[in-house]
Design an enzyme around this catalytic site. Structure first.
Site, mmCIF file in Angstrom:
data_model
loop_
_atom_site.group_PDB
_atom_site.id
_atom_site.type_symbol
_atom_site.label_atom_id
_atom_site.label_comp_id
_atom_site.label_asym_id
_atom_site.label_seq_id
_atom_site.Cartn_x
_atom_site.Cartn_y
_atom_site.Cartn_z
ATOM 1 N N TYR A 147 -2.919 0.428 10.624
ATOM 2 C CA TYR A 147 -2.801 0.045 9.216
ATOM 3 C C TYR A 147 -1.457 0.456 8.639
ATOM 4 C CZ TYR A 147 -3.983 -0.519 4.287
ATOM 5 O OH TYR A 147 -3.991 -0.905 2.969
ATOM 6 N N SER A 171 0.880 -1.166 0.000
ATOM 7 C CA SER A 171 0.000 0.000 0.000
ATOM 8 C C SER A 171 0.910 1.206 0.000
ATOM 9 C CB SER A 171 -0.880 0.018 1.258
ATOM 10 O OG SER A 171 -1.481 1.285 1.446
#
Length: 260
Positions: free
Chosen positions: A156, A143
């Site tokens: 996250y 990501s």
């Protein structure tokens, strides 16, 4: 000849979002695919759509045994395994550490890291023997949050930084038999779920008010990605013929965060 002709892949989290787009693109490129996901309904639809090219297991990536079932099924059904794509992940709804209740911190950390990091480790561990036999490869979904702050909350972002370390260490440990790389998508129009309990506002990522517009304006290319926009990079890294000397690398597919 297609890039993945006669190859067999295992994709975790492959019934929706980027994972589903990867499965469909791999099939287009000639591969057969074993899929692990927790959504039985979506797995069933995928199996109906591609009865000869797909086999599925409904299970949890945090279970080593469920990952092992997929590898065994792939080898039994298709005769080999060439690629493991680790893709399943959950989000944290941008929750900063200051807003996570102290009594929720440990359980939220455990749940998110078990999916986002341990889930990848389980898939790799279960696939090792089969990948070594085929001189195969591993592709993990990272990501933009694996490189830059602000693309998620504390849990996250930290988990995706851990995935970058996982790629580098595995590339070191598994060479020369298995190549290990990653794809780093930016904001993508998917329904990635948030870990329960971390925020009272928690909801699927692309259901957040203004998500599409804000994500598009945050990057130089000025648009949010569709899941299929990333899939060529997975094909490239899964092809030993197209990327034979590439290992320990992450390719960015994030609209140009580095150029901001």
């Amino acid at each position: 000849m297609s890039a993945l002709e006669s190859k067999v892949a295992f994709v975790s989290g492959g019934a929706d979002g980027i994972g589903l787009a990867v499965v469909e693109r791999f099939i287009q490129e000639g591969a057969r695919v074993a899929v692990l996901d927790i959504n039985q309904e979506k797995l069933a639809a995928l199996q109906v759509q591609h009865p000869e090219r797909v086999c599925t297991v409904c299970g949890d990536v945090t279970s080593y045994e469920d990952n092992q079932k997929v590898v065994e099924l792939a080898v039994q059904r298709f005769g080999r395994l060439d690629t493991f794509v680790g893709n399943a992940a959950i989000f944290d709804y941008f929750a900063p550490l200051s807003r996570i209740q102290s009594e929720q911190l440990a359980s939220s950390f455990d749940r998110l890291f078990r999916v986002n990091v341990l889930g990848y480790m389980n898939g790799v561990k279960a696939s090792l023997d089969a990948l070594k036999a085929s001189q195969g490869n591993i592709v993990l979904t990272v990501s933009n949050s694996g490189f830059y702050p602000g693309g998620g909350g504390i849990l996250y972002v930290t988990s995706k930084h851990a995935v970058v370390g996982l790629i580098k260490q595995l590339a070191y440990e598994l060479a020369p038999d298995i190549r290990v790389n990653g794809v780093s998508p930016g904001a993508t129009d998917t329904e990635m779920k948030s870990v329960e309990g971390v925020s009272r506002k928690s909801q699927p990522l692309n259901h957040i008010d203004g998500f599409h517009e804000k994500a598009a304006q945050a990057v130089p290319l000025k648009r949010i990605a569709a899941p299929a926009d990333h899939t060529s990079l997975y094909v490239l890294l899964a092809s030993n013929e197209q990327s034979p000397m590439t290992t320990g690398c992450v390719i960015h597919s994030d609209g140009g965060w580095i150029a901001r």
